[in-house]
Design a protein around this motif. Structure first.
Motif, PDB file in Angstrom:
ATOM      1  N   ILE A  54     -19.733  29.830 -20.312  1.00 39.49           N
ATOM      2  CA  ILE A  54     -18.496  29.231 -20.883  1.00 39.49           C
ATOM      3  C   ILE A  54     -17.661  28.588 -20.024  1.00 39.49           C
ATOM      4  N   LEU A  55     -17.514  29.242 -18.963  1.00 34.74           N
ATOM      5  CA  LEU A  55     -16.317  28.671 -17.838  1.00 34.74           C
ATOM      6  C   LEU A  55     -16.795  27.649 -16.612  1.00 34.74           C
ATOM      7  N   HIS A  56     -18.230  27.590 -16.713  1.00 33.49           N
ATOM      8  CA  HIS A  56     -18.779  26.955 -15.608  1.00 33.49           C
ATOM      9  C   HIS A  56     -18.206  25.517 -15.196  1.00 33.49           C
ATOM     10  N   ASP A  57     -17.941  24.772 -16.269  1.00 33.35           N
ATOM     11  CA  ASP A  57     -17.300  23.537 -15.969  1.00 33.35           C
ATOM     12  C   ASP A  57     -15.813  23.292 -16.311  1.00 33.35           C
ATOM     13  N   LEU A  58     -15.018  24.420 -16.037  1.00 36.19           N
ATOM     14  CA  LEU A  58     -13.706  24.539 -16.430  1.00 36.19           C
ATOM     15  C   LEU A  58     -12.841  23.517 -16.067  1.00 36.19           C
ATOM     16  N   ASP A  59     -13.200  22.982 -14.762  1.00 40.43           N
ATOM     17  CA  ASP A  59     -12.172  21.891 -14.083  1.00 40.43           C
ATOM     18  C   ASP A  59     -12.634  20.520 -14.497  1.00 40.43           C
ATOM     19  N   PHE A  60     -14.012  20.411 -15.259  1.00 46.07           N
ATOM     20  CA  PHE A  60     -14.645  19.225 -15.035  1.00 46.07           C
ATOM     21  C   PHE A  60     -14.000  17.830 -15.696  1.00 46.07           C
ATOM     22  N   GLU A  61     -13.443  18.092 -16.920  1.00 48.26           N
ATOM     23  CA  GLU A  61     -12.660  17.241 -17.530  1.00 48.26           C
ATOM     24  C   GLU A  61     -11.259  16.785 -16.866  1.00 48.26           C
ATOM     25  N   MET A  62     -10.577  17.874 -16.376  1.00 48.03           N
ATOM     26  CA  MET A  62      -9.336  17.241 -15.762  1.00 48.03           C
ATOM     27  C   MET A  62      -9.546  16.792 -14.287  1.00 48.03           C
ATOM     28  N   TYR A  63     -10.341  17.414 -13.741  1.00 46.14           N
ATOM     29  CA  TYR A  63     -10.674  17.182 -12.170  1.00 46.14           C
ATOM     30  C   TYR A  63     -12.131  16.695 -11.888  1.00 46.14           C
ATOM     31  N   PRO A  64     -12.687  15.599 -12.529  1.00 48.03           N
ATOM     32  CA  PRO A  64     -14.163  15.161 -12.205  1.00 48.03           C
ATOM     33  C   PRO A  64     -14.363  14.927 -10.670  1.00 48.03           C
ATOM     34  N   GLU A  65     -13.509  14.512 -10.063  1.00 49.49           N
ATOM     35  CA  GLU A  65     -13.741  14.085  -8.539  1.00 49.49           C
ATOM     36  C   GLU A  65     -13.705  15.437  -7.730  1.00 49.49           C
ATOM     37  N   GLU A  66     -13.028  16.317  -8.135  1.00 47.56           N
ATOM     38  CA  GLU A  66     -12.907  17.716  -7.308  1.00 47.56           C
ATOM     39  C   GLU A  66     -13.665  18.764  -8.107  1.00 47.56           C
ATOM     40  N   HIS A  67     -14.772  18.507  -8.916  1.00 47.90           N
ATOM     41  CA  HIS A  67     -15.530  19.531  -9.535  1.00 47.90           C
ATOM     42  C   HIS A  67     -15.972  20.577  -8.772  1.00 47.90           C
ATOM     43  N   CYS A  68     -15.974  21.768  -9.280  1.00 45.80           N
ATOM     44  CA  CYS A  68     -16.166  23.083  -8.611  1.00 45.80           C
ATOM     45  C   CYS A  68     -14.994  23.373  -7.474  1.00 45.80           C
ATOM     46  N   LYS A  69     -14.590  22.495  -6.907  1.00 47.84           N
ATOM     47  CA  LYS A  69     -13.682  22.943  -5.740  1.00 47.84           C
ATOM     48  C   LYS A  69     -12.314  23.110  -6.643  1.00 47.84           C
ATOM     49  N   LYS A  70     -11.822  22.354  -7.359  1.00 47.48           N
ATOM     50  CA  LYS A  70     -10.622  22.702  -8.139  1.00 47.48           C
ATOM     51  C   LYS A  70     -10.722  24.041  -8.993  1.00 47.48           C
ATOM     52  N   GLU A  71     -11.962  24.123  -9.561  1.00 45.83           N
ATOM     53  CA  GLU A  71     -12.363  25.312 -10.206  1.00 45.83           C
ATOM     54  C   GLU A  71     -11.816  26.562  -9.622  1.00 45.83           C
ATOM     55  N   GLN A  72     -12.344  26.657  -8.366  1.00 51.55           N
ATOM     56  CA  GLN A  72     -12.037  27.957  -7.631  1.00 51.55           C
ATOM     57  C   GLN A  72     -10.532  28.292  -7.538  1.00 51.55           C
ATOM     58  N   GLN A  73      -9.874  27.128  -7.231  1.00 47.26           N
ATOM     59  CA  GLN A  73      -8.311  27.216  -7.274  1.00 47.26           C
ATOM     60  C   GLN A  73      -7.845  27.729  -8.409  1.00 47.26           C
ATOM     61  N   MET A  74      -8.212  27.073  -9.552  1.00 50.93           N
ATOM     62  CA  MET A  74      -7.672  27.415 -11.027  1.00 50.93           C
ATOM     63  C   MET A  74      -8.107  28.882 -11.233  1.00 50.93           C
ATOM     64  N   MET A  75      -9.303  29.311 -11.244  1.00 51.11           N
ATOM     65  CA  MET A  75      -9.705  30.663 -11.311  1.00 51.11           C
ATOM     66  C   MET A  75      -8.906  31.756 -10.499  1.00 51.11           C
ATOM     67  N   ARG A  76      -8.705  31.330  -9.339  1.00 49.29           N
ATOM     68  CA  ARG A  76      -7.936  32.341  -8.381  1.00 49.29           C
ATOM     69  C   ARG A  76      -6.602  32.431  -8.858  1.00 49.29           C
ATOM     70  N   GLU A  77      -5.955  31.351  -9.195  1.00 57.96           N
ATOM     71  CA  GLU A  77      -4.566  31.287  -9.949  1.00 57.96           C
ATOM     72  C   GLU A  77      -4.671  32.294 -11.123  1.00 57.96           C
ATOM     73  N   MET A  78      -5.558  32.288 -11.938  1.00 59.69           N
ATOM     74  CA  MET A  78      -5.651  33.332 -13.076  1.00 59.69           C
ATOM     75  C   MET A  78      -6.097  34.606 -12.679  1.00 59.69           C
ATOM     76  N   ASP A  79      -6.421  34.955 -11.444  1.00 58.73           N
ATOM     77  CA  ASP A  79      -6.845  36.149 -10.741  1.00 58.73           C
ATOM     78  C   ASP A  79      -8.271  36.763 -11.622  1.00 58.73           C
ATOM     79  N   LEU A  80      -9.054  35.724 -11.638  1.00 60.09           N
ATOM     80  CA  LEU A  80     -10.282  35.892 -12.247  1.00 60.09           C
ATOM     81  C   LEU A  80     -11.208  36.645 -11.056  1.00 60.09           C
ATOM     82  N   ASP A  81     -12.320  37.439 -11.604  1.00 63.22           N
ATOM     83  CA  ASP A  81     -13.052  38.158 -10.622  1.00 63.22           C
ATOM     84  C   ASP A  81     -13.971  37.020  -9.573  1.00 63.22           C
ATOM     85  N   GLU A  82     -14.034  37.604  -8.408  1.00 62.40           N
ATOM     86  CA  GLU A  82     -14.508  36.659  -7.673  1.00 62.40           C
ATOM     87  C   GLU A  82     -16.105  36.315  -7.580  1.00 62.40           C
ATOM     88  N   GLU A  83     -17.070  37.445  -8.214  1.00 63.62           N
ATOM     89  CA  GLU A  83     -18.176  37.205  -8.722  1.00 63.62           C
ATOM     90  C   GLU A  83     -18.174  36.439  -9.671  1.00 63.62           C
TER      91      GLU A  83
END
Length: 188
Positions: A54-83
């Protein structure tokens, strides 16, 4: 302390950052496909696999040019599990990021993400507009037509099958079966 959201929480997180129905539906489809595969490969962690899908493309709509890179930052800010973070971002390996899929779950996500789009597009071309009556032979024909669903990378799909040690037909058939399983729930 980091946490793993339930699939329901994952969907709410996805909806917070994605407003287009296409992106939300894609997350649900990939989540369902991942849950389907988890039943066979990691039955104790079906919810985890589904949340990753469900979450794999979390950043794609807002940050298509930074896809997957921005996602890491967003998820860490939410304190999501590193795995979970590693699993989600690894689906962009070789395309937008150098985080390699290592676990079976990550390899399945990498292999099926693009493929679910191809199968969904092929279903829309059918008289039934559904995957329910699609056969492997029909899917293979669409896969071979490079003009059909040209945005779905056949190379990523092939690489994903190789990473899993599967023949391409095995990946196509298993993913089609997963989407058929989801058809009633998600209108596929």
């Amino acid at each position: 302390m980091s946490y793993v959201p339930t699939p329901e929480e994952a969907l709410e997180i996805l909806k917070k950052y994605n407003k287009e129905e296409f992106h939300i539906h894609h997350g649900q489809v990939v989540g369902g496909v991942m849950e389907y595969f988890a039943r066979q490969y990691d039955p104790e962690r079906c919810e985890f696999w589904k949340s990753v899908g469900i979450l794999h493309d979390l950043d794609f709509e807002m940050y298509p040019e930074e896809h997957c890179k921005k996602e890491q930052q967003m998820m860490r800010e939410m304190d999501l599990d590193e795995e979970l973070i590693h699993a989600c971002v690894s689906h962009g390996y070789g395309l937008v990021i150098d985080v390699k899929p290592e676990q079976t779950m990550e390899k399945i996500l990498f292999a099926t993400d693009e493929l679910t789009g191809l199968i969904g597009a092929a279903a829309l071309m059918r008289p039934s507009k559904s995957v329910s009556d699609m056969e492997l032979k029909s899917l293979k024909k669409k896969f071979k037509d490079k003009r059909f669903a040209a945005g779905c990378s056949r190379e990523v799909i092939r690489t994903g099958a190789e990473q899993l040690g599967w023949e391409l037909d095995e990946l196509l058939e298993k993913t089609l079966d997963a989407m058929k399983d989801l058809a009633p729930e998600l209108g596929l």
